[in-house]
Design an enzyme around this catalytic site. Structure first.
Site, mmCIF file in Angstrom:
data_model
loop_
_atom_site.group_PDB
_atom_site.id
_atom_site.type_symbol
_atom_site.label_atom_id
_atom_site.label_comp_id
_atom_site.label_asym_id
_atom_site.label_seq_id
_atom_site.Cartn_x
_atom_site.Cartn_y
_atom_site.Cartn_z
ATOM 1 N N GLU A 86 4.463 -0.722 1.425
ATOM 2 C CA GLU A 86 4.641 -1.005 -0.013
ATOM 3 C C GLU A 86 4.611 -2.494 -0.339
ATOM 4 O O GLU A 86 4.726 -2.872 -1.496
ATOM 5 C CB GLU A 86 5.966 -0.427 -0.549
ATOM 6 N N GLU A 124 0.831 -1.203 0.000
ATOM 7 C CA GLU A 124 0.000 0.000 0.000
ATOM 8 C C GLU A 124 0.863 1.251 0.000
ATOM 9 O O GLU A 124 2.038 1.217 0.336
ATOM 10 C CB GLU A 124 -0.947 0.013 1.203
#
Length: 355
Positions: A321, A179
């Site tokens: 991430e 994310e």
């Protein structure tokens, strides 16, 4: 998708092969249990794939990006524009998740779930996929009103599930979710507090690097927000109240990945908050999860404990991430490799003292 009944829920894991898998693992040329967590991983992979010879096929990482209205309350040390700038960095191939995905052989896809500012034009790298599933320019400020409607949360869950179905159609059977979204640790902390019943001060961390004054302000803002929304209903309503578009899409992605029989590599605090929502809706999703690491973000270890999860790695990561999930893939590969390639006592002509 318009009702809770429309959410695709995973089945309970079929354990009919468990005894045979344990026998195969125990008969490898080693003292029983001597490969530790690798043996548990091999067993889990075999159960998920329903075979004594599991394979890792086209492992994929999907990074969902979106903005959060709560950023207007000054809960992050970075401006909201950084979300769009980092999406451009992902697309250009320059972020940590790009390097790590390449290093471990993961397909990488970036999904715009609702980035608030225009994404800078870049020359996209050849090894990065991109999908635009935007539900709007970020969520509303949940310090003042719910982040999104229940209908929007359900729509986001459906879109996340559809992203996974695209990869399933290409053969992917191992997947991770990452994310990007300024202020998303605030959303995750509130979801954790409400769904785990934990005081907000035990959930709130420094995120992107808040100093002591910033951390105290973040705690105060989120405490007020939780008090404002004291009567949230089920897990979907809680997600709608505090979540982000990227968290909601990851919730649907987790549910669909488990339903499709994939192994899910679970990343850090934000990704685990999405899984927390998914597991509240369907506890069976946890059987398909490999918890990659314990994040250095405050609250993640407590969230893992709530889920009964034992993380594979401890690397003091707090980037997000999907980086921790990518780093766990080689460990899963090793587990599958020993199950497939290691000789048995019988085939190697080695005496088994426990036999």
């Amino acid at each position: 998708m318009s009702t809770l009944n429309d959410i695709p829920l995973p089945p309970a894991l079929d354990r009919s092969l468990e005894a045979e898998l344990r026998r195969v693992i125990d008969m490898k040329t080693k003292p029983r249990g001597s490969l530790g967590r690798l043996e548990a991983l091999a067993l889990q992979a075999g159960l998920i794939q329903r075979t004594t010879k599991p394979r890792i096929v086209r492992p994929a990482m999907i990074v969902f990006a979106a903005d959060h209205g709560i950023a207007a309350e000054g809960v992050s040390s970075y401006p909201q524009e950084v979300t769009a700038q980092m999406v451009a960095n992902f697309l250009a191939g320059g972020a940590a998740i790009n390097a790590l995905s390449r290093s471990v052989g993961m397909t990488l896809e970036i999904v715009d779930a609702g980035v608030a500012t225009p994404i800078p034009a870049v020359q996209a790298g050849p090894d990065v996929g991109y999908e635009r599933e935007s539900l709007g320019p970020g969520t509303r400020n949940f310090a003042r009103e719910p982040a999104m409607s229940r209908a929007t949360a359900l729509d986001a869950i459906a879109r996340g599930a559809a992203c996974v179905r695209r990869h399933a159609a290409l053969g992917t059977n191992v997947i991770g979710f990452g994310e990007m979204g300024i202020a998303n640790t605030s959303a995750a902390a509130c979801l954790m507090s409400r769904l785990c019943g934990v005081p907000i001060d035990d959930c709130v961390g420094r995120g992107t690097g808040l100093d002591d004054r910033g951390l105290a302000h973040k705690r105060e803002v989120l405490g007020r927000a939780l008090a404002l929304h004291a009567d949230t209903g089920d897990a979907v309503d809680t997600l709608a109240t505090f979540g982000g578009f990227e968290i909601a899409m990851m919730t649907g992605a987790c549910l669909e990945a488990a339903r499709a029989g994939m192994t899910i590599l679970v990343d850090g605090f934000i990704a685990t908050s999405a899984l927390l929502v998914a597991a509240t809706l369907a506890p069976a999703v946890l059987d398909y999860c490999v918890f990659a690491h314990a994040s250095d973000e405050t609250g993640h270890r407590r969230m893992l404990a709530h889920l009964g999860a034992a993380p594979l790695l401890q690397l003091d990561l707090r980037l997000g991430e999907g980086t921790g999930a990518a780093l766990a893939l080689p460990v899963l590969r090793a587990a599958v490799a020993f199950l497939d390639e290691m000789a048995s006592f019988e085939s190697a002509g080695v005496s088994d003292q426990a036999g």
